[in-house]
Write a protein that holds these residues in place. Structure first.
Motif, PDB file in Angstrom:
ATOM      1  N   VAL A 189      35.595  96.152 -49.634  1.00  0.00           N
ATOM      2  CA  VAL A 189      35.940  95.105 -48.659  1.00  0.00           C
ATOM      3  C   VAL A 189      34.791  94.892 -47.684  1.00  0.00           C
ATOM      4  N   VAL A 190      34.175  95.985 -47.245  1.00  0.00           N
ATOM      5  CA  VAL A 190      33.030  95.889 -46.329  1.00  0.00           C
ATOM      6  C   VAL A 190      31.868  95.159 -46.993  1.00  0.00           C
ATOM      7  N   TYR A 191      31.544  95.538 -48.226  1.00  0.00           N
ATOM      8  CA  TYR A 191      30.456  94.874 -48.940  1.00  0.00           C
ATOM      9  C   TYR A 191      30.720  93.373 -49.069  1.00  0.00           C
ATOM     10  N   SER A 192      31.957  93.036 -49.425  1.00  0.00           N
ATOM     11  CA  SER A 192      32.318  91.632 -49.634  1.00  0.00           C
ATOM     12  C   SER A 192      32.273  90.843 -48.331  1.00  0.00           C
ATOM     13  N   LEU A 193      32.792  91.432 -47.264  1.00  0.00           N
ATOM     14  CA  LEU A 193      32.823  90.757 -45.972  1.00  0.00           C
ATOM     15  C   LEU A 193      31.415  90.490 -45.452  1.00  0.00           C
ATOM     16  N   CYS A 194      30.583  91.507 -45.461  1.00  0.00           N
ATOM     17  CA  CYS A 194      29.213  91.355 -44.957  1.00  0.00           C
ATOM     18  C   CYS A 194      28.413  90.374 -45.812  1.00  0.00           C
ATOM     19  N   PHE A 195      28.599  90.437 -47.121  1.00  0.00           N
ATOM     20  CA  PHE A 195      27.911  89.507 -48.010  1.00  0.00           C
ATOM     21  C   PHE A 195      28.341  88.071 -47.737  1.00  0.00           C
ATOM     22  N   SER A 196      29.634  87.857 -47.559  1.00  0.00           N
ATOM     23  CA  SER A 196      30.157  86.508 -47.328  1.00  0.00           C
ATOM     24  C   SER A 196      29.598  85.905 -46.046  1.00  0.00           C
ATOM     25  N   VAL A 197      29.599  86.690 -44.970  1.00  0.00           N
ATOM     26  CA  VAL A 197      29.087  86.181 -43.696  1.00  0.00           C
ATOM     27  C   VAL A 197      27.590  85.927 -43.778  1.00  0.00           C
ATOM     28  N   THR A 198      26.862  86.803 -44.471  1.00  0.00           N
ATOM     29  CA  THR A 198      25.420  86.602 -44.640  1.00  0.00           C
ATOM     30  C   THR A 198      25.135  85.304 -45.383  1.00  0.00           C
ATOM     31  N   VAL A 199      25.894  85.040 -46.424  1.00  0.00           N
ATOM     32  CA  VAL A 199      25.718  83.794 -47.180  1.00  0.00           C
ATOM     33  C   VAL A 199      26.022  82.585 -46.294  1.00  0.00           C
ATOM     34  N   VAL A 200      27.068  82.677 -45.484  1.00  0.00           N
ATOM     35  CA  VAL A 200      27.421  81.581 -44.573  1.00  0.00           C
ATOM     36  C   VAL A 200      26.283  81.319 -43.590  1.00  0.00           C
ATOM     37  N   VAL A 201      25.692  82.375 -43.047  1.00  0.00           N
ATOM     38  CA  VAL A 201      24.570  82.228 -42.110  1.00  0.00           C
ATOM     39  C   VAL A 201      23.395  81.521 -42.780  1.00  0.00           C
ATOM     40  N   VAL A 202      23.076  81.933 -44.000  1.00  0.00           N
ATOM     41  CA  VAL A 202      21.959  81.320 -44.727  1.00  0.00           C
ATOM     42  C   VAL A 202      22.256  79.853 -45.036  1.00  0.00           C
ATOM     43  N   VAL A 203      23.464  79.576 -45.515  1.00  0.00           N
ATOM     44  CA  VAL A 203      23.837  78.197 -45.867  1.00  0.00           C
ATOM     45  C   VAL A 203      23.807  77.289 -44.639  1.00  0.00           C
ATOM     46  N   LEU A 204      24.347  77.748 -43.523  1.00  0.00           N
ATOM     47  CA  LEU A 204      24.336  76.949 -42.302  1.00  0.00           C
ATOM     48  C   LEU A 204      22.907  76.667 -41.837  1.00  0.00           C
ATOM     49  N   THR A 205      22.042  77.665 -41.968  1.00  0.00           N
ATOM     50  CA  THR A 205      20.657  77.498 -41.542  1.00  0.00           C
ATOM     51  C   THR A 205      19.916  76.530 -42.455  1.00  0.00           C
ATOM     52  N   VAL A 206      20.065  76.716 -43.752  1.00  0.00           N
ATOM     53  CA  VAL A 206      19.368  75.852 -44.707  1.00  0.00           C
ATOM     54  C   VAL A 206      19.881  74.412 -44.617  1.00  0.00           C
ATOM     55  N   SER A 207      21.172  74.246 -44.369  1.00  0.00           N
ATOM     56  CA  SER A 207      21.741  72.902 -44.267  1.00  0.00           C
ATOM     57  C   SER A 207      21.433  72.237 -42.928  1.00  0.00           C
ATOM     58  N   GLY A 208      20.875  72.999 -41.985  1.00  0.00           N
ATOM     59  CA  GLY A 208      20.524  72.443 -40.687  1.00  0.00           C
ATOM     60  C   GLY A 208      21.724  72.101 -39.825  1.00  0.00           C
ATOM     61  N   ARG A 209      22.823  72.844 -39.987  1.00  0.00           N
ATOM     62  CA  ARG A 209      24.060  72.527 -39.277  1.00  0.00           C
ATOM     63  C   ARG A 209      24.353  73.500 -38.136  1.00  0.00           C
ATOM     64  N   THR A 210      23.420  74.349 -37.787  1.00  0.00           N
ATOM     65  CA  THR A 210      23.692  75.356 -36.750  1.00  0.00           C
ATOM     66  C   THR A 210      23.933  74.722 -35.380  1.00  0.00           C
ATOM     67  N   ALA A 211      23.295  73.575 -35.112  1.00  0.00           N
ATOM     68  CA  ALA A 211      23.455  72.929 -33.803  1.00  0.00           C
ATOM     69  C   ALA A 211      24.842  72.335 -33.634  1.00  0.00           C
ATOM     70  N   ALA A 212      25.530  72.067 -34.740  1.00  0.00           N
ATOM     71  CA  ALA A 212      26.856  71.443 -34.673  1.00  0.00           C
ATOM     72  C   ALA A 212      27.974  72.462 -34.486  1.00  0.00           C
ATOM     73  N   LEU A 213      27.640  73.737 -34.497  1.00  0.00           N
ATOM     74  CA  LEU A 213      28.669  74.771 -34.357  1.00  0.00           C
ATOM     75  C   LEU A 213      29.221  74.790 -32.938  1.00  0.00           C
ATOM     76  N   PRO A 214      30.513  75.095 -32.782  1.00  0.00           N
ATOM     77  CA  PRO A 214      31.122  75.117 -31.440  1.00  0.00           C
ATOM     78  C   PRO A 214      30.836  76.400 -30.664  1.00  0.00           C
ATOM     79  N   PHE A 215      29.909  77.205 -31.145  1.00  0.00           N
ATOM     80  CA  PHE A 215      29.543  78.442 -30.459  1.00  0.00           C
ATOM     81  C   PHE A 215      28.049  78.672 -30.634  1.00  0.00           C
ATOM     82  N   ALA A 216      27.517  79.590 -29.830  1.00  0.00           N
ATOM     83  CA  ALA A 216      26.080  79.868 -29.873  1.00  0.00           C
ATOM     84  C   ALA A 216      25.732  80.609 -31.165  1.00  0.00           C
ATOM     85  N   PHE A 217      24.927  79.983 -32.009  1.00  0.00           N
ATOM     86  CA  PHE A 217      24.583  80.566 -33.308  1.00  0.00           C
ATOM     87  C   PHE A 217      23.812  81.871 -33.143  1.00  0.00           C
ATOM     88  N   ASP A 218      22.903  81.925 -32.166  1.00  0.00           N
ATOM     89  CA  ASP A 218      22.090  83.124 -31.979  1.00  0.00           C
ATOM     90  C   ASP A 218      22.952  84.318 -31.584  1.00  0.00           C
TER      91      ASP A 218
END
Length: 299
Positions: A189-218
C-alpha cells in the motif's frame, strides 16, 4: 519565413549540443532495433521489455526532435522543457536497465553468429545511455536560472523514484508472497500510494497545470516528500522482518529455488530497492528546501 522574419525551422535543434545528443540517440536507437531484428533476437518477458525500451525511446525521441526542429511544440498544451528533461531522465534509466538485463539473459548462446549480434546490441545500448544522460545534464537547472521543476534535482529525483517503484512492483508481481502477511500488504500500500502521488506530481508539472491548483504546489511537494520518507522508513524496517526473519521466512536463499522464479530473490529485490527509494526521497526532501518554485505553465 514568418511575418516576424524568423525561420520556420529551428536550426538550433540540429546544430546545438542538445541537437547533437538527440541525433546520437536516434542513430544508436535505430542501430539497436536493426541488430535485434536482423540477428540478435529476443524472447520471453525480459526480451520484450528490452525491445519495448528501445522502440519506445526511439519513437519519443524522434517525435521530440521533429517537434523541436519544426517549432510545433509551441502548439502543444504541455510544458515542453519539463516534458523533454523528464523523458530524457526516464530514457536514461530505461536504457541502463535494458543494457543490464539483455546480456544477462541473452548473451550466453551456443550460436557464435547470434552471440556477436547480441554483443553488438549490448554495446550500442550501453553507449546510448550517455547521450540521454548528456541531455539531462544539458537541460538540468543551473544555479540562479529560472527553469521548469522537472529540470531541478528534486524534479529529476521524482522520475527516478517512480522508476525504482516500478522495479519494486515487478518484483512484487514475481511470486513475492506479499499476501501472506498483513504487514507486507501494508508495504505494498505504501509503495502504491507514494508511486501514485509521484506520478501525479510529474503529470501536473509536465502539463503545466500547477498554477491552477487551489493550494501551494511547492508546499504540497515538500509535505508529501516528508511523509514519503516516513512511510518508506517504516517499510524498510517491516519488509525485511517479515521476509527474512526465521519466524516468518528464511534468512538464506533456498538451494532448490529456480532462477527467475524464486520468491526469496523477489523479496530481496524489494528490500534493496525499498532502501534505495527511501534514500532518494530523503535526498529529495533536502533539495526541496532549496528550490524557489515559479508556478507558470510557460516554464
Amino acid at each position: 519565413m514568418d511575418s516576424n522574419g524568423g525561420h520556420y525551422l529551428n536550426k538550433e535543434a540540429v546544430l546545438s549540443p542538445l541537437g547533437a545528443t538527440r541525433m546520437c540517440q536516434l542513430l544508436l536507437g535505430c542501430t539497436i532495433m536493426s541488430l535485434v531484428s536482423h540477428g540478435a533476437g529476443y524472447s520471453a518477458t525480459y526480451g520484450t521489455f528490452c525491445m519495448f525500451v528501445w522502440c519506445f525511446s526511439f519513437a519519443v525521441t524522434l517525435v521530440v526532435f521533429a517537434l523541436d526542429i519544426t517549432r510545433l511544440h509551441a502548439c502543444m498544451p504541455i510544458s515542453w522543457d519539463n516534458f523533454t528533461v523528464a523523458f530524457a531522465m526516464l530514457a536514461t534509466l530505461m536504457y541502463i536497465t535494458a543494457s543490464v538485463v539483455y546480456p544477462v539473459y541473452f548473451l550466453p548462446d551456443d550460436d557464435y553468429e547470434v552471440q556477436i549480434y547480441r554483443i553488438a546490441v549490448t554495446v550500442c545500448s550501453s553507449v546510448c545511455c550517455f547521450p540521454y544522460g548528456a541531455e539531462v545534464l544539458l537541460t538540468r537547472a543551473k544555479p540562479g536560472a529560472v527553469v521548469g521543476y522537472m529540470a531541478t534535482v528534486s524534479g529529476l529525483l521524482k522520475v527516478v523514484q517512480g522508476f525504482v517503484a516500478c522495479i519494486i512492483f515487478g518484483a512484487l508481481a514475481n511470486d513475492s508472497e506479499y499476501t501472506l502477511h498483513i504487514a507486507t500488504q501494508y508495504c505494498v500500500v505504501v509503495y502504491s500510494l507514494c508511486f501514485s502521488v509521484t506520478v501525479v506530481v510529474v503529470v501536473l508539472t509536465v502539463s503545466g497545470r500547477t498554477a491552477a491548483l487551489p493550494f501551494a504546489f511547492d508546499r504540497f511537494v515538500v509535505v508529501y516528500t516528508f511523509f514519503a520518507v516516513i512511510l518508506y522508513l517504516s517499510t524498510a524496517l517491516i519488509w525485511p522482518i517479515f521476509s527474512f526473519d526465521k519466524k516468518y521466512g528464511t534468512t538464506t536463499r533456498p538451494e532448490d529455488c529456480p532462477r527467475g522464479q524464486c520468491p526469496w530473490d523477489s523479496k530481496l529485490v524489494v528490500a534493496v530497492f525499498t532502501n534505495v527509494n527511501m534514500v532518494l526521497y530523503f535526498v529529495d526532501l533536502i533539495y526541496s528546501q532549496r528550490i524557489r518554485f515559479v508556478s507558470s505553465s510557460a516554464v
